[in-house]
Enzyme design. Structure first.
Site, short mmCIF file in Angstrom:
data_model
loop_
_atom_site.label_atom_id
_atom_site.label_comp_id
_atom_site.label_asym_id
_atom_site.label_seq_id
_atom_site.Cartn_x
_atom_site.Cartn_y
_atom_site.Cartn_z
N HIS A 82 0.79 -1.13 -0.09
CA HIS A 82 -0.05 -0.02 -0.03
C HIS A 82 0.91 1.34 -0.18
O HIS A 82 1.81 1.55 0.64
CB HIS A 82 -0.92 0.09 1.38
N ASP A 161 -14.58 2.61 6.41
CA ASP A 161 -13.38 3.46 5.56
C ASP A 161 -13.86 3.99 4.08
O ASP A 161 -13.40 5.12 3.98
CB ASP A 161 -12.21 2.59 5.27
N ARG A 168 -13.51 12.50 3.88
CA ARG A 168 -12.31 13.31 4.13
C ARG A 168 -12.05 14.00 2.85
O ARG A 168 -11.33 15.03 2.87
CB ARG A 168 -11.28 12.26 4.80
N SER A 183 -7.23 4.36 8.40
CA SER A 183 -7.73 4.17 6.81
C SER A 183 -7.01 3.15 6.07
O SER A 183 -7.66 2.13 5.73
CB SER A 183 -7.70 5.44 6.09
N LYS A 187 -8.12 -1.39 5.85
CA LYS A 187 -8.26 -1.98 4.54
C LYS A 187 -7.31 -3.26 4.51
O LYS A 187 -7.66 -4.30 4.08
CB LYS A 187 -8.08 -1.12 3.55
N1 URA Z 1 -4.60 6.31 1.60
C1 URA Z 1 -5.61 5.65 2.15
O1 URA Z 1 -5.86 4.40 1.79
N2 URA Z 1 -6.27 6.43 3.30
C2 URA Z 1 -5.96 7.57 3.48
O2 URA Z 1 -6.45 8.24 4.45
C3 URA Z 1 -4.60 8.29 2.95
C4 URA Z 1 -4.18 7.53 1.91
#
Ligand code: URA
Length: 418
Positions: A82, A161, A168, A183, A187
């Site tokens: 990620h 999320d 957001r 966040s 995930k």
């Molecule tokens: N990437 C994400 O998945 N969430 C965030 O809040 C910022 C970047």
């Protein structure tokens, strides 16, 4: 419990309990708390922060707000990756196929563009026909057959999320360490991988502006990952300048194909091989150098590019993108070249300004249901360390509608001379 009391407690700097966090997230997910109160809580967290226990509780409440993916049906160690978001970050389209070509299963869930940063799902969906709306059971089947699948975050996975991320994005509460950590890790934990490689960016084009903040974010996420029983490795990377030379959607697909063919800019290649090596090392239980050699070989022998073509085909897209990207993805209708105003040496091509130029061109969304222009983007001709003469091209702006003044101003101001 009442949502307003929780908001006030955080607004006034209080520490929320596990129960309060769990109540708020569950009720928001169920639609019993609206976007208005959720936005207020997000903004209160943005200003007041959260301690480690609160962040962990928020992460777990969000991870458990939906389905927990069971990837045990996929053979091998499943490694996820990620990125915390940046400008020109197309690493998934390069690192995913490389890792899969080396025998490590990649079952990846990715996100959409957020603020001025791009999103892998928008980039992939700019490939004609390609779908990222893949149910989890189908994803397991695809990964067992082909070794790779990149899907959008389904409503089933961490739905809290999904709602909060979009909220957001349009309420200016993105750049917060606890909110980003929760966040991302919610995930990743819900997505079921055994190990996670985190690509944490810092600099003008990242949510984290300083290396120290990026380190704090990385440490928070690694701590949460380990607590959830996932091996977690973080790599810190500068985002003062865009990654690679292309920023946008189709334009980044084109650059990814070029990189998988062995071309592309050195910074992009170096970064992708580092990430791939970490994933392969975790997946196969081998040393970093051996893993890196495998990654390099998969590009040299064409197996990584073939894997990308296979992935596109299985997900319904047109694999000829890998042979002739311009023909498959089309050429944008409008272009505008930003030229050097004077002779000099370029000290920096500022990532944030280029990201904002791309945003003004239509690469990202400006409202919850906004549309993006898949062919909009910026192609850099030069970055730092290059000498230019007055009138030389610095970058090209692309769009399917006339290029806006704002985009021109943003891109021109990105170039800083020594
Ligand atoms: N990437 C994400 O998945 N969430 C965030 O809040 C910022 C970047």
């Amino acid at each position: 419990m009442r949502a307003v009391d929780i908001i006030i407690k955080k607004r006034d700097g209080g520490v929320l309990t596990d129960e309060e966090i769990r109540y708020f997230i569950d009720a928001y997910t169920a639609g019993e708390i609206g976007d208005d109160q959720a936005a207020a809580l997000m903004m209160s967290i943005f200003f007041r922060g959260m301690d480690y226990d609160e962040t962990t509780a928020l992460t777990l409440a969000m991870a458990e707000s939906g389905k927990q993916v069971d990837l045990s049906g996929i053979k091998g160690v499943k490694v996820d990756k990620h990125s915390t978001g940046g400008i020109g970050d197309k690493t998934t389209m390069i690192v995913g196929p490389i890792t899969a070509a080396c025998g490590v299963p990649v079952a990846k869930m990715s996100g959409r563009a957020l603020g001025f940063t791009g999103g892998t799902i928008d980039k992939l969906e700019s490939i004609p026909g390609l779908s990222t709306s893949i149910p989890i059971e189908k994803m397991v089947e695809i990964v067992n057959d082909t070794g790779i699948c990149v899907a959008g975050q389904t409503l089933e996975l961490a739905p809290a999320d999904k709602k909060l991320y979009a909220l957001r994005d349009v309420t200016g509460s993105i750049e917060s360490i606890p909110l980003i950590a929760a966040s991302i890790m919610s995930k990743k934990i819900a997505a079921g991988a055994d190990a996670i490689v985190l690509d944490v960016k810092y600099g003008s084009g990242a949510f984290m502006k300083t290396k120290a903040d990026a380190k704090a974010l990385a440490d928070t996420m690694c701590g949460i990952g380990e607590k959830a029983g996932r091996r977690t490795v973080a790599v810190l990377n500068s985002m003062e300048e865009p990654l690679g030379m292309c920023i946008g959607n189709t334009i980044e697909v084109k650059e990814s194909v070029e990189t998988l063919k062995g071309g592309g800019s050195e910074d992009l290649k170096k970064h992708c091989f580092e990430l791939a090596a970490h994933m392969i090392s975790l997946g196969l239980g081998i040393g970093f150098e051996e893993a890196e050699a495998m990654a390099l070989k998969s590009v040299e022998d064409g197996s990584a590019l073939r894997k990308f073509a296979q992935m596109i085909k299985v997900q319904g897209g047109d694999p000829s993108v890998c042979d002739d990207p311009d023909a498959a993805l089309g050429i944008p209708k409008y272009s505008y070249v930003i030229r050097a105003e004077k002779d000099g040496s370029i000290e920096k091509c500022d990532a944030y300004s280029i990201g904002m130029a791309a945003y003004a061109l239509g690469v990202g969304r400006t409202s919850l249901k906004g549309k993006i222009d898949p062919r909009a983007g910026v192609k850099l001709i030069v970055k730092s360390g290059v000498d230019v003469k007055k009138g030389d091209g610095l970058c090209v702006l692309y769009s399917d509608s006339p290029v806006s003044e704002e985009a021109i101003e943003r891109a021109s101001s990105a170039y800083i001379y020594r």
